[in-house]
Design a protein around this motif. Structure first.
Motif, short mmCIF file in Angstrom:
data_model
loop_
_atom_site.label_atom_id
_atom_site.label_comp_id
_atom_site.label_asym_id
_atom_site.label_seq_id
_atom_site.Cartn_x
_atom_site.Cartn_y
_atom_site.Cartn_z
N MET A 135 -13.25 17.02 -3.11
CA MET A 135 -12.56 17.67 -2.23
C MET A 135 -10.83 17.97 -2.89
N ALA A 136 -10.60 17.28 -3.91
CA ALA A 136 -9.50 17.58 -4.42
C ALA A 136 -9.35 18.65 -5.33
N ASP A 173 -9.77 22.77 0.62
CA ASP A 173 -8.38 22.92 0.99
C ASP A 173 -8.10 22.82 2.66
N GLU A 174 -9.02 23.14 3.28
CA GLU A 174 -8.72 22.96 4.69
C GLU A 174 -8.73 21.32 5.00
N ALA A 175 -9.85 20.66 4.53
CA ALA A 175 -9.77 19.04 4.76
C ALA A 175 -8.29 18.61 4.30
N LEU A 176 -8.06 18.92 3.14
CA LEU A 176 -6.68 18.45 2.26
C LEU A 176 -5.59 18.59 3.05
N ALA A 177 -5.57 19.91 3.72
CA ALA A 177 -4.44 20.34 4.75
C ALA A 177 -4.11 19.66 5.86
N ARG A 178 -5.32 18.96 6.26
CA ARG A 178 -5.03 18.07 7.57
C ARG A 178 -4.49 16.63 7.48
N ALA A 342 4.70 -5.76 -3.05
CA ALA A 342 4.16 -4.35 -3.91
C ALA A 342 3.58 -4.81 -5.16
N LEU A 343 2.31 -4.33 -5.46
CA LEU A 343 1.75 -5.02 -6.63
C LEU A 343 0.94 -3.96 -7.37
N PRO A 344 1.03 -3.66 -8.46
CA PRO A 344 0.25 -2.73 -9.32
C PRO A 344 -1.52 -3.20 -9.56
N THR A 345 -2.30 -2.07 -9.73
CA THR A 345 -3.56 -2.55 -9.77
C THR A 345 -4.32 -1.95 -10.99
N GLY A 346 -4.93 -2.56 -11.56
CA GLY A 346 -5.88 -1.64 -12.69
C GLY A 346 -7.30 -0.87 -12.04
N ALA A 347 -7.26 -1.24 -10.76
CA ALA A 347 -8.74 -0.63 -10.28
C ALA A 347 -8.36 0.96 -9.62
N GLY A 348 -9.28 1.91 -10.09
CA GLY A 348 -9.17 3.11 -9.13
C GLY A 348 -9.80 3.17 -7.90
N HIS A 349 -9.26 3.96 -7.15
CA HIS A 349 -9.44 4.14 -5.77
C HIS A 349 -9.42 5.66 -5.20
N ASP A 350 -9.99 6.11 -4.10
CA ASP A 350 -9.94 7.63 -3.70
C ASP A 350 -8.27 7.59 -3.17
N ALA A 351 -7.62 6.57 -2.82
CA ALA A 351 -6.23 6.91 -2.48
C ALA A 351 -5.58 7.34 -3.90
N GLY A 352 -6.15 7.00 -4.97
CA GLY A 352 -5.24 7.43 -6.13
C GLY A 352 -5.59 8.72 -6.65
N ILE A 353 -6.95 9.12 -6.50
CA ILE A 353 -7.27 10.62 -6.50
C ILE A 353 -6.45 11.59 -5.61
N LEU A 354 -6.05 11.24 -4.46
CA LEU A 354 -5.55 11.94 -3.50
C LEU A 354 -3.79 11.91 -3.69
N ALA A 355 -3.53 11.00 -4.45
CA ALA A 355 -1.95 10.80 -4.39
C ALA A 355 -1.65 12.40 -5.33
N ALA A 356 -2.25 12.93 -5.93
CA ALA A 356 -1.49 13.96 -6.56
C ALA A 356 -1.36 15.28 -5.30
N LYS A 357 -1.97 15.02 -4.27
CA LYS A 357 -2.16 15.98 -3.41
C LYS A 357 -1.32 15.90 -2.04
#
Length: 400
Positions: A135-136, A173-178, A342-357
């Protein structure tokens, strides 16, 4: 009224893995498709309208879809033999939070949806967060279509069998824009909330991390008829890679390096392998440190292969740089929840991918043993309901 643990109990028999223990639920397989059907039915019960995007991510809208939407959710797939909470807890908590808000008569004034992202763990096609990456636009669509599972099924074939058009996979881009903001609730995959004695927290960052595939090739032969001095055995440098990964990670504060998957070919007990594939997962606080750790492990693998007369090729299968979650959104959520840690994490998540967008944040629910990606993964019912209450409160505040 539904609870998070009650909803988890409804899917407890889906994808149970008798061999490994825990659950094996992988993107677009029979089990994950059954879970998607379950989610759709549960969303419809709550008056949500469900749609699939071009990459197989599900969206359950409360009210009309629109821009600047508040989105929450997670994933339903798992690692091989994974726990019951990683992924599904975020999905069922979102459904339960909607029910909490509906019971009090609340209706969002801002577009809102619950999402289920496809193939987050990468347990079938090897690339984590595949639905959000597509998506991203952080993975090339043609390369994604060519990804194969262990049975040789391509992603294109799998999505076609699930009723999607593989030609439409790719940037959306349409999904991201929402998406105005994305808040993902997740069981904590560590002991941070135990140490501060809190049932719920927010995420501050994600370590830089990636996956690399090492293929060692040698000469297949007979285990009994081939003298030790006559062997070119790729299992030896593969084994030395495992040891090199531990040594490299030990030398860097906070680094992690793991070999969790190793496949010899042909895999016979009385056969010297002709090739061995080894997958390395490496993580550290920054991109530079992570890359340096992998470079050290790679150098050791090449030396080990050369000493055995073998060849080695290295392929980067996925990578994500350090993620710092949106500070304003993180602080807003922490304040709304009474100053949770607030805590850091060593695990990946979809939220991490979307954070750049888009602005993203995460809520963590306490894990009493800190165990994840294993059958012993757990969260207490009271903590799960604290997570639902926290998510409901956050959604209410963000969609007023």
């Amino acid at each position: 009224m539904s609870t998070a643990t009650g909803l988890l109990a409804e899917i407890a028999g889906v994808g149970a893995d008798r061999q490994r223990g825990g659950y094996s639920r992988h993107g677009f397989d029979r089990v994950e498709l059954e879970l998607r059907e379950w989610f759709t039915a549960e969303a419809l019960k709550r008056g949500l309208a469900v749609e699939s995007d071009r990459n197989g991510n599900l969206w359950a809208w409360w009210g009309a879809p629109g821009r600047d939407a508040v989105i929450t959710g997670s994933h339903l797939d798992s690692v091989p033999g994974g726990g019951a909470f990683d992924g599904p807890l975020g999905v069922v908590s979102a459904l339960a939070a909607v029910e909490v808000l509906q019971a009090k008569g609340f209706r969002p004034n801002r577009p809102f949806a619950v999402t289920v992202f496809a193939e987050e763990e990468g347990g079938r096609f090897g690339v984590p967060c595949l639905g959000s990456r597509l998506m991203a636009g952080t993975i090339e669509a043609d390369a994604a279509r060519r990804l194969t599972d262990l049975d040789g099924v391509t992603l294109a074939e799998a999505v076609a069998a699930a009723g999607l058009d593989p030609a439409r996979l790719g940037p959306d881009d349409e999904a991201l824009a929402r998406i105005g903001c994305f808040v993902e609730l997740h069981v904590e995959q560590g002991k941070g909330l135990i140490e501060v004695d809190a049932p719920v927290g927010v995420a501050s960052s994600i370590l830089a991390h990636g996956r690399w595939r090492f293929r060692f090739t040698g000469e297949g032969n007979h285990a009994g008829a081939t003298l030790i001095g006559d062997r070119t055995d790729p299992m030896l440098p593969a084994a030395q890679l495992v040891l090199a990964a531990r040594a490299a990670a030990n030398a860097v504060d906070g680094a992690r390096a793991t070999v969790g998957k190793l496949i010899p070919n042909p895999g016979g007990t009385n056969v010297i392998a002709s090739a061995v594939d080894v997958w390395l997962d490496a993580r550290a606080a920054t991109d530079e440190v992570t890359r340096n750790v992998v470079a050290e492990i790679t150098a050791a693998a090449r030396d080990a292969a050369e000493s055995e007369g073998c060849q080695v090729t290295v392929t980067e299968e996925s990578y994500g740089d350090t993620v710092i979650f949106d500070p304003a959104l993180r602080d807003q959520l922490a304040a709304q929840l009474g100053g949770v840690p607030a805590l850091p994490t060593g695990a990946g998540h979809d939220a991490g991918i979307l954070a750049a967008k888009v602005p993203t944040a995460m809520l963590f629910v306490r894990n009493p043993a800190g165990i994840s990606h294993a059958p012993a993964e757990h969260a207490e019912p009271a903590d799960c309901e604290a997570g639902v209450a926290a998510l409901a409160h956050v959604v209410e505040q963000l969609t007023r």
